[in-house]
Design an enzyme around this catalytic site. Sequence first.
Site, PDB file in Angstrom:
ATOM      1  N   PRO A  29       0.983  11.732   5.280  1.00 34.50           N
ATOM      2  CA  PRO A  29       0.250  10.788   6.134  1.00 34.50           C
ATOM      3  C   PRO A  29       0.948   9.437   6.174  1.00 34.50           C
ATOM      4  CG  PRO A  29      -0.842  11.029   4.013  1.00 34.50           C
ATOM      5  CD  PRO A  29       0.265  12.033   4.030  1.00 34.50           C
ATOM      6  N   HIS A 149      -8.328  10.384   1.097  1.00 31.65           N
ATOM      7  CA  HIS A 149      -7.350   9.432   0.552  1.00 31.65           C
ATOM      8  C   HIS A 149      -7.943   8.768  -0.683  1.00 31.65           C
ATOM      9  CE1 HIS A 149      -4.042   6.878   0.104  1.00 31.65           C
ATOM     10  NE2 HIS A 149      -3.868   6.457   1.362  1.00 31.65           N
ATOM     11  N   HIS A 152      -3.381   4.816  -3.947  1.00 35.96           N
ATOM     12  CA  HIS A 152      -2.714   3.595  -3.459  1.00 35.96           C
ATOM     13  C   HIS A 152      -3.593   2.347  -3.398  1.00 35.96           C
ATOM     14  CE1 HIS A 152       0.092   6.575  -1.116  1.00 35.96           C
ATOM     15  NE2 HIS A 152       0.149   6.711  -2.439  1.00 35.96           N
ATOM     16  N   TYR A 154      -6.787   2.090  -2.315  1.00 34.12           N
ATOM     17  CA  TYR A 154      -7.846   2.067  -1.316  1.00 34.12           C
ATOM     18  C   TYR A 154      -9.176   2.427  -1.981  1.00 34.12           C
ATOM     19  CZ  TYR A 154      -3.901   1.585   1.795  1.00 34.12           C
ATOM     20  OH  TYR A 154      -2.767   1.111   2.410  1.00 34.12           O
ATOM     21  N   ARG A 202      -5.828  13.207  -2.228  1.00 36.78           N
ATOM     22  CA  ARG A 202      -4.595  12.486  -2.564  1.00 36.78           C
ATOM     23  C   ARG A 202      -4.879  11.486  -3.674  1.00 36.78           C
ATOM     24  NH1 ARG A 202       0.108   9.162   0.836  1.00 36.78           N
ATOM     25  NH2 ARG A 202       1.654  10.738   0.356  1.00 36.78           N
TER      26      ARG A 202
END
Length: 346
Positions: A29, A149, A152, A154, A202
């Site tokens: 992505p 997600h 990272h 988020y 992820r």
Amino acid sequence: MTNTKTAQSLFRPFSLGNLSLSNRTVMAPMTRQKSPNGVPGADVAAYYRRRAENGVGLIVTEGTVINHADSSNQKDVPHIYGEEALNGWAKVVSEVHEAGGKIVPQIWHMGARGHVNEYSVEEIAQIVQEFAKAAAEAQRLGFDGIELHGAHGYLIDQFFWEKTNQRTDRYGGDFIGRTTFAAEVVKACREAVGPDFTIILRISQWKGTDYSAKLVANAEELKQFLEPLVNAGVDIFHCSTRRFWEPEFEGSELNFAGWVKQLTGKPTITVGSIGLDGDVSTFFTTGSGSGNASLDGLIPKLENQEFDLVAIGRALLADPAWVSKIRDGKHEELIPFTPQAVQTLY
């Protein structure tokens, strides 16, 4: 450069439940901000179709944001709610399937604008349900699964990480307690889509603001961290690293995806500078590109079944035909990742 025979393990089929892929390659992505006001248009459908036509096994879309006030701070990131955006994604799915590809949306919430400590339990419950609604819409539109997600820095990862989660209720505490939000999201999505629809999660140790961050310090902690997520219904873990070749813990050559597979028994996707001679930080810190690199360090790990699938990011962003060129041994035709190439070939 990797020869065609050596790369054959990349082109073995993969099946898990109802998900059947022609090979082990995954389009990672990558946020592009090419969907005006959150609506993906014909150009987005063409962008993904080009990768499907060139043999990508599974496409994971750029992040698509859920219906929540904090979910996005970028107006041209695609939504996964609202009639217009959903109709746009239906066309994307149709184009990819017509080209023989498989595709899942990455479902995303960019994160709390203030702090996850400020969310009430009631608002958390609302966010969980918006993830579930997005999962149900993805299934209705004909996607082949979903990816959540959770990496990272988020929102899901903000709950995971001790530096951004100091809650003292059931959503905080130790690294197991900090998985509660993610587990509730996965469970709600599973309830929304049923037992046979693939759910990918992820995860990463590193954050966009801290490349050296660690959620867990060793394999035993990682095992405890992963268990609630497996129990909630994750089918595949997408294990994000900046450099796939780096061992995750001392005393073992296994990378992050290798450890997650060993500890959970679940299939994993590895990612991180595959096919490139520079990692993601060079692009974000200096704006520079990367040259093509051999896959010789990757293939033995795949053949040893340390992980199951291989996600390609920037190399595939620059060259839609990266997979077919690797498959056919046309290495001299690979287009290197440069900002100019990306602008030309999107």
